[in-house]
Scaffold this motif. Structure first.
Motif, PDB file in Angstrom:
ATOM      1  N   UNK A 113      -4.814   5.500  -9.460  1.00 57.49           N
ATOM      2  CA  UNK A 113      -3.642   6.158  -9.674  1.00 57.49           C
ATOM      3  C   UNK A 113      -2.978   5.660 -10.651  1.00 57.49           C
ATOM      4  N   UNK A 114      -2.421   6.630 -11.550  1.00 52.95           N
ATOM      5  CA  UNK A 114      -1.672   6.153 -12.756  1.00 52.95           C
ATOM      6  C   UNK A 114      -0.588   7.273 -12.874  1.00 52.95           C
ATOM      7  N   UNK A 115       0.530   6.977 -13.630  1.00 51.17           N
ATOM      8  CA  UNK A 115       1.590   7.688 -13.916  1.00 51.17           C
ATOM      9  C   UNK A 115       1.220   8.162 -15.471  1.00 51.17           C
ATOM     10  N   UNK A 116       1.443   9.524 -15.706  1.00 46.37           N
ATOM     11  CA  UNK A 116       1.274   9.910 -17.053  1.00 46.37           C
ATOM     12  C   UNK A 116       2.511  10.714 -17.500  1.00 46.37           C
ATOM     13  N   UNK A 117       3.029  10.292 -18.788  1.00 45.50           N
ATOM     14  CA  UNK A 117       4.182  11.002 -19.291  1.00 45.50           C
ATOM     15  C   UNK A 117       3.962  12.701 -19.400  1.00 45.50           C
ATOM     16  N   UNK A 149      11.401   8.327 -22.364  1.00 46.13           N
ATOM     17  CA  UNK A 149      12.333   8.218 -21.124  1.00 46.13           C
ATOM     18  C   UNK A 149      12.133   9.688 -20.421  1.00 46.13           C
ATOM     19  N   UNK A 150      10.881  10.396 -20.654  1.00 49.95           N
ATOM     20  CA  UNK A 150      10.677  11.704 -19.942  1.00 49.95           C
ATOM     21  C   UNK A 150      10.222  11.332 -18.686  1.00 49.95           C
ATOM     22  N   UNK A 151      10.176  12.287 -17.591  1.00 56.11           N
ATOM     23  CA  UNK A 151       9.761  12.001 -16.202  1.00 56.11           C
ATOM     24  C   UNK A 151       8.135  11.792 -16.330  1.00 56.11           C
ATOM     25  N   UNK A 152       7.746  11.372 -15.377  1.00 54.65           N
ATOM     26  CA  UNK A 152       6.238  10.931 -15.251  1.00 54.65           C
ATOM     27  C   UNK A 152       5.451  11.413 -13.963  1.00 54.65           C
ATOM     28  N   UNK A 153       4.287  11.976 -14.016  1.00 55.46           N
ATOM     29  CA  UNK A 153       3.627  12.576 -13.043  1.00 55.46           C
ATOM     30  C   UNK A 153       2.389  11.724 -12.720  1.00 55.46           C
ATOM     31  N   UNK A 179       1.797   8.583 -23.548  1.00 56.86           N
ATOM     32  CA  UNK A 179       1.887   7.252 -22.601  1.00 56.86           C
ATOM     33  C   UNK A 179       1.655   7.443 -21.061  1.00 56.86           C
ATOM     34  N   UNK A 180       1.067   6.377 -20.622  1.00 55.14           N
ATOM     35  CA  UNK A 180       0.758   6.256 -19.231  1.00 55.14           C
ATOM     36  C   UNK A 180       0.517   4.806 -18.796  1.00 55.14           C
ATOM     37  N   UNK A 181       0.769   4.655 -17.549  1.00 54.68           N
ATOM     38  CA  UNK A 181       0.807   3.201 -16.979  1.00 54.68           C
ATOM     39  C   UNK A 181       0.101   3.303 -15.569  1.00 54.68           C
ATOM     40  N   UNK A 212       9.582   1.099 -10.918  1.00 57.57           N
ATOM     41  CA  UNK A 212      10.310   1.932 -10.232  1.00 57.57           C
ATOM     42  C   UNK A 212       9.456   2.860  -9.069  1.00 57.57           C
ATOM     43  N   UNK A 213      10.237   3.337  -8.067  1.00 53.63           N
ATOM     44  CA  UNK A 213       9.407   4.310  -7.372  1.00 53.63           C
ATOM     45  C   UNK A 213       8.961   5.557  -8.129  1.00 53.63           C
ATOM     46  N   UNK A 214       9.595   6.295  -8.840  1.00 45.87           N
ATOM     47  CA  UNK A 214       9.088   7.264  -9.583  1.00 45.87           C
ATOM     48  C   UNK A 214       9.688   7.049 -11.044  1.00 45.87           C
ATOM     49  N   UNK A 215       8.845   6.120 -11.794  1.00 50.83           N
ATOM     50  CA  UNK A 215       9.230   5.885 -13.168  1.00 50.83           C
ATOM     51  C   UNK A 215       9.526   6.788 -14.257  1.00 50.83           C
TER      52      UNK A 215
END
Length: 68
Positions: free
Chosen positions: A17-21, A46-50, A28-30, A37-40
Motif C-alpha cells: 500500500x502506498x500514498x500517491x499525491x 501539500x496536496x491531498x494524497x490517496x 510524489x508517493x510514499x 499521519x493517518x491521512x498524509x
C-alpha cells in the motif's frame, strides 16, 4: 577467477500500500509504513494524497518502533 563478483541476494518484492499525491503537477508517493499521519499530505506540494498499490522491494521502517 572472478574478482569483484559478489553473491547477490534475491530482491524480495511485494504488492504494498502506498500514498500517491492527487495533484496533476506532482508525482510524489510514499510507502504506507513510512507515513507520519493517518491521512498524509504530500511532502512536496501539500496536496491531498490517496491510497494505491505498487509492487516494491520490501523495506522495514524501524524508526518509530522503539516503544512497541
Amino acid at each position: 577467477m572472478a574478482f569483484g563478483k559478489k553473491n547477490q541476494q534475491e530482491v524480495k518484492k511485494e504488492d504494498l500500500k502506498i500514498w500517491e499525491c492527487t495533484s496533476e503537477d506532482c508525482n510524489a508517493w510514499m510507502r504506507d509504513n513510512f507515513k507520519s499521519q493517518e491521512t498524509p499530505k504530500c511532502p512536496i506540494c501539500q496536496s491531498d494524497m490517496a491510497t494505491s498499490m505498487k509492487e516494491l522491494q520490501v523495506v522495514e521502517n524501524n524508526s518509530g518502533n522503539w516503544n512497541k
